[in-house]
Write a protein that holds these residues in place. Structure first.
Motif, PDB file in Angstrom:
ATOM      1  N   SER A 108       0.817  -1.215   0.000  1.00 19.42           N
ATOM      2  CA  SER A 108       0.000   0.000   0.000  1.00 19.42           C
ATOM      3  C   SER A 108       0.852   1.266   0.000  1.00 19.42           C
ATOM      4  CB  SER A 108      -0.917   0.016   1.225  1.00 19.42           C
ATOM      5  OG  SER A 108      -0.176   0.335   2.394  1.00 19.42           O
ATOM      6  N   GLY A 109       2.185   1.104   0.097  1.00 22.19           N
ATOM      7  CA  GLY A 109       3.075   2.257   0.142  1.00 22.19           C
ATOM      8  C   GLY A 109       3.398   2.730   1.532  1.00 22.19           C
ATOM      9  N   ALA A 110       3.032   1.953   2.547  1.00 26.02           N
ATOM     10  CA  ALA A 110       3.338   2.335   3.931  1.00 26.02           C
ATOM     11  C   ALA A 110       4.844   2.307   4.165  1.00 26.02           C
ATOM     12  CB  ALA A 110       2.637   1.390   4.900  1.00 26.02           C
ATOM     13  N   ASP A 111       5.311   3.158   5.095  1.00 23.71           N
ATOM     14  CA  ASP A 111       6.739   3.159   5.383  1.00 23.71           C
ATOM     15  C   ASP A 111       7.108   1.924   6.214  1.00 23.71           C
ATOM     16  OD1 ASP A 111       6.177   3.631   8.073  1.00 23.71           O
ATOM     17  OD2 ASP A 111       6.612   5.761   7.974  1.00 23.71           O
ATOM     18  N   LEU A 112       8.410   1.732   6.405  1.00 22.64           N
ATOM     19  CA  LEU A 112       8.892   0.520   7.072  1.00 22.64           C
ATOM     20  C   LEU A 112       8.298   0.357   8.463  1.00 22.64           C
ATOM     21  CD1 LEU A 112      10.843  -1.929   7.160  1.00 22.64           C
ATOM     22  CD2 LEU A 112      12.510  -0.389   8.206  1.00 22.64           C
ATOM     23  N   HIS A 113       8.247   1.430   9.240  1.00 23.63           N
ATOM     24  CA  HIS A 113       7.769   1.336  10.609  1.00 23.63           C
ATOM     25  C   HIS A 113       6.310   0.899  10.663  1.00 23.63           C
ATOM     26  CE1 HIS A 113      11.245   4.041  10.625  1.00 23.63           C
ATOM     27  NE2 HIS A 113      11.477   3.611  11.849  1.00 23.63           N
ATOM     28  N   ALA A 114       5.497   1.423   9.759  1.00 20.88           N
ATOM     29  CA  ALA A 114       4.090   1.022   9.713  1.00 20.88           C
ATOM     30  C   ALA A 114       3.960  -0.446   9.333  1.00 20.88           C
ATOM     31  CB  ALA A 114       3.325   1.894   8.717  1.00 20.88           C
ATOM     32  N   CYS A 115       4.802  -0.891   8.415  1.00 23.04           N
ATOM     33  CA  CYS A 115       4.786  -2.309   8.022  1.00 23.04           C
ATOM     34  C   CYS A 115       5.149  -3.199   9.208  1.00 23.04           C
ATOM     35  CB  CYS A 115       5.767  -2.551   6.877  1.00 23.04           C
ATOM     36  SG  CYS A 115       5.364  -1.713   5.334  1.00 23.04           S
ATOM     37  N   LEU A 116       6.155  -2.780   9.975  1.00 22.07           N
ATOM     38  CA  LEU A 116       6.576  -3.571  11.125  1.00 22.07           C
ATOM     39  C   LEU A 116       5.506  -3.592  12.212  1.00 22.07           C
ATOM     40  CD1 LEU A 116      10.350  -2.581  11.455  1.00 22.07           C
ATOM     41  CD2 LEU A 116       9.379  -4.680  10.513  1.00 22.07           C
ATOM     42  N   VAL A 117       4.849  -2.462  12.436  1.00 25.22           N
ATOM     43  CA  VAL A 117       3.782  -2.433  13.440  1.00 25.22           C
ATOM     44  C   VAL A 117       2.646  -3.365  13.022  1.00 25.22           C
ATOM     45  CG1 VAL A 117       2.007  -0.986  14.509  1.00 25.22           C
ATOM     46  CG2 VAL A 117       4.351  -0.143  14.314  1.00 25.22           C
ATOM     47  N   SER A 118       2.333  -3.396  11.722  1.00 25.73           N
ATOM     48  CA  SER A 118       1.301  -4.318  11.226  1.00 25.73           C
ATOM     49  C   SER A 118       1.673  -5.756  11.566  1.00 25.73           C
ATOM     50  CB  SER A 118       1.137  -4.155   9.710  1.00 25.73           C
ATOM     51  OG  SER A 118       0.697  -2.866   9.378  1.00 25.73           O
ATOM     52  N   ALA A 119       2.937  -6.094  11.343  1.00 22.83           N
ATOM     53  CA  ALA A 119       3.398  -7.451  11.616  1.00 22.83           C
ATOM     54  C   ALA A 119       3.418  -7.746  13.112  1.00 22.83           C
ATOM     55  CB  ALA A 119       4.790  -7.659  11.021  1.00 22.83           C
ATOM     56  N   ILE A 120       3.905  -6.791  13.900  1.00 23.93           N
ATOM     57  CA  ILE A 120       4.005  -6.998  15.351  1.00 23.93           C
ATOM     58  C   ILE A 120       2.626  -7.223  15.959  1.00 23.93           C
ATOM     59  CG2 ILE A 120       4.574  -5.881  17.547  1.00 23.93           C
ATOM     60  CD1 ILE A 120       6.855  -4.441  15.971  1.00 23.93           C
ATOM     61  N   GLU A 121       1.666  -6.384  15.597  1.00 29.23           N
ATOM     62  CA  GLU A 121       0.338  -6.504  16.191  1.00 29.23           C
ATOM     63  C   GLU A 121      -0.385  -7.759  15.704  1.00 29.23           C
ATOM     64  OE1 GLU A 121      -0.874  -4.873  18.742  1.00 29.23           O
ATOM     65  OE2 GLU A 121       1.075  -3.895  18.788  1.00 29.23           O
ATOM     66  N   THR A 122      -0.105  -8.175  14.471  1.00 31.41           N
ATOM     67  CA  THR A 122      -0.657  -9.450  14.006  1.00 31.41           C
ATOM     68  C   THR A 122      -0.067 -10.602  14.817  1.00 31.41           C
ATOM     69  OG1 THR A 122      -0.940  -8.564  11.770  1.00 31.41           O
ATOM     70  CG2 THR A 122      -0.951 -10.964  12.009  1.00 31.41           C
ATOM     71  N   SER A 123       1.201 -10.457  15.199  1.00 29.48           N
ATOM     72  CA  SER A 123       1.872 -11.499  15.993  1.00 29.48           C
ATOM     73  C   SER A 123       1.439 -11.513  17.443  1.00 29.48           C
ATOM     74  CB  SER A 123       3.393 -11.294  15.950  1.00 29.48           C
ATOM     75  OG  SER A 123       3.902 -11.528  14.672  1.00 29.48           O
ATOM     76  N   SER A 124       0.828 -10.434  17.907  1.00 22.96           N
ATOM     77  CA  SER A 124       0.578 -10.296  19.346  1.00 22.96           C
ATOM     78  C   SER A 124      -0.601 -11.124  19.842  1.00 22.96           C
ATOM     79  CB  SER A 124       0.324  -8.822  19.686  1.00 22.96           C
ATOM     80  OG  SER A 124      -0.909  -8.367  19.134  1.00 22.96           O
ATOM     81  N   GLY A 125      -1.354 -11.727  18.921  1.00 23.63           N
ATOM     82  CA  GLY A 125      -2.577 -12.423  19.304  1.00 23.63           C
ATOM     83  C   GLY A 125      -2.355 -13.784  19.936  1.00 23.63           C
ATOM     84  N   ARG A 126      -3.462 -14.409  20.264  1.00 16.31           N
ATOM     85  CA  ARG A 126      -3.463 -15.676  21.006  1.00 16.31           C
ATOM     86  C   ARG A 126      -2.802 -16.808  20.232  1.00 16.31           C
ATOM     87  NH1 ARG A 126      -5.640 -17.756  25.431  1.00 16.31           N
ATOM     88  NH2 ARG A 126      -6.277 -19.934  25.497  1.00 16.31           N
ATOM     89  N   GLN A 127      -2.854 -16.766  18.917  1.00 15.77           N
ATOM     90  CA  GLN A 127      -2.337 -17.873  18.124  1.00 15.77           C
ATOM     91  C   GLN A 127      -0.848 -17.785  17.823  1.00 15.77           C
ATOM     92  OE1 GLN A 127      -4.225 -20.505  17.589  1.00 15.77           O
ATOM     93  NE2 GLN A 127      -5.877 -19.425  18.638  1.00 15.77           N
ATOM     94  N   ILE A 128      -0.207 -16.656  18.149  1.00 15.65           N
ATOM     95  CA  ILE A 128       1.220 -16.527  17.839  1.00 15.65           C
ATOM     96  C   ILE A 128       1.998 -16.165  19.112  1.00 15.65           C
ATOM     97  CG2 ILE A 128       2.935 -15.464  16.328  1.00 15.65           C
ATOM     98  CD1 ILE A 128       0.766 -14.918  14.310  1.00 15.65           C
ATOM     99  N   ALA A 129       2.168 -14.881  19.402  1.00 20.81           N
ATOM    100  CA  ALA A 129       3.013 -14.495  20.542  1.00 20.81           C
ATOM    101  C   ALA A 129       2.476 -14.998  21.874  1.00 20.81           C
ATOM    102  CB  ALA A 129       3.182 -12.977  20.577  1.00 20.81           C
ATOM    103  N   GLU A 130       1.150 -15.036  22.020  1.00 16.77           N
ATOM    104  CA  GLU A 130       0.603 -15.484  23.302  1.00 16.77           C
ATOM    105  C   GLU A 130       0.844 -16.965  23.560  1.00 16.77           C
ATOM    106  OE1 GLU A 130      -3.341 -14.443  24.384  1.00 16.77           O
ATOM    107  OE2 GLU A 130      -3.068 -12.302  23.968  1.00 16.77           O
ATOM    108  N   VAL A 131       1.200 -17.716  22.528  1.00 17.04           N
ATOM    109  CA  VAL A 131       1.558 -19.123  22.742  1.00 17.04           C
ATOM    110  C   VAL A 131       2.765 -19.216  23.674  1.00 17.04           C
ATOM    111  CG1 VAL A 131       2.343 -21.265  21.659  1.00 17.04           C
ATOM    112  CG2 VAL A 131       0.594 -19.870  20.543  1.00 17.04           C
TER     113      VAL A 131
END
Length: 255
Positions: free
Chosen positions: A107-130
């Motif tokens: 979408s043209g987002a900068d690197l930091h926005a891309c990383l935040v998207s990935a981090i918050e996707t990882s933060s859920g019960r099925q990934i980081a909460e494991v």
């Protein structure tokens, strides 16, 4: 949760680099990524007894910065183990978080926005909460029998114990044995880790439970003396380099 700390820090770093257009024009992705990774390493200080950010020193390796921020002494063996873990976890093909990072990049987002998207996707019960649930599963157990009892109690209510049976690896997560090898090289194992390894043998033979990489990371964090909740942070920090590579690749494919 350290995932949310990482997100806030990444957004703060992004805003400090100017407007979005200025960031895209003036800064290289690699330099911005280095800054993010070094800063994330210092965030482990929030999990340590000092509860404060610990700045990465000039010339210090990321593994060394993570250990120092966590309140742990550095040694060649500890550095080797943390480096080995980070290399192993750096990428895992098109996982949900990686997919989110690539969508943001497209979408043209900068690197930091891309990383935040990935981090918050990882933060859920099925990934980081494991990682957190696996740590909780092991906490307070005094014997192998205690852990076996916990498995039975979970299965009695239709729940699987955390940290086992990765669906995409029906024959066992190939990353787990490598991490357990790192743990065993840590030196003399504690009674707690001896109990955990004995339980793993019984869990596989009796319940057909095969440990996932998350279980191995929790065991490694315990072996090295990392503070509580550091395992999930180690996973996210390790994955940042892979996410950056995917962002670069996605940008090239959509240019």
């Amino acid at each position: 949760p350290i995932a949310h700390i990482f997100s806030v820090i990444a957004l703060s770093l992004s805003m400090a680099r100017g407007t979005r257009l200025e960031r895209l024009r003036s800064s290289t992705t690699v330099m911005a990524a280095r800054q993010v990774i070094q800063t994330f390493a210092g965030c482990f200080g929030y999990l340590s007894p000092r509860h404060a950010y610990v700045e990465c020193e000039s010339g210090e390796s990321i593994a060394g910065a993570v250990l120092r921020a966590s309140g742990l002494a550095c040694s060649d063996e500890r550095l080797r183990m943390v480096n080995g873990l980070m290399v192993l976890l750096a990428d895992h093909e098109l996982s949900p978080a990686t997919f989110a990072a690539r969508i943001a990049a497209s979408s043209g987002a900068d690197l930091h926005a891309c990383l935040v998207s990935a981090i918050e996707t990882s933060s859920g019960r099925q990934i980081a909460e494991v990682y957190d649930r696996t740590e909780d599963f092991l906490t307070g157990a005094k014997s192998k029998a205690d852990l076996v009892r916990r498995v039975r109690e979970l299965e009695a209510v239709g729940r699987a114990p955390p940290g086992f049976n990765q669906p995409i690896y029906p024959h066992g997560d190939p990353r787990a044995p490598y991490i357990f090898d790192l743990v065993r090289r840590a030196g003399r194992l504690s009674r707690h880790l001896d109990m955990v390894f004995a339980f793993l043998d019984e869990a596989e033979s009796r319940f057909e439970l095969k440990p996932r990489s998350e279980f191995g990371v929790v065991a490694l964090a315990a072996a090295l003396g990392f503070p509580r909740r550091a395992a999930g942070g180690l996973y996210i920090l390790s994955r940042v380099a892979g996410w950056v590579a995917h962002v670069i690749e996605q940008r090239l494919s959509t240019a």
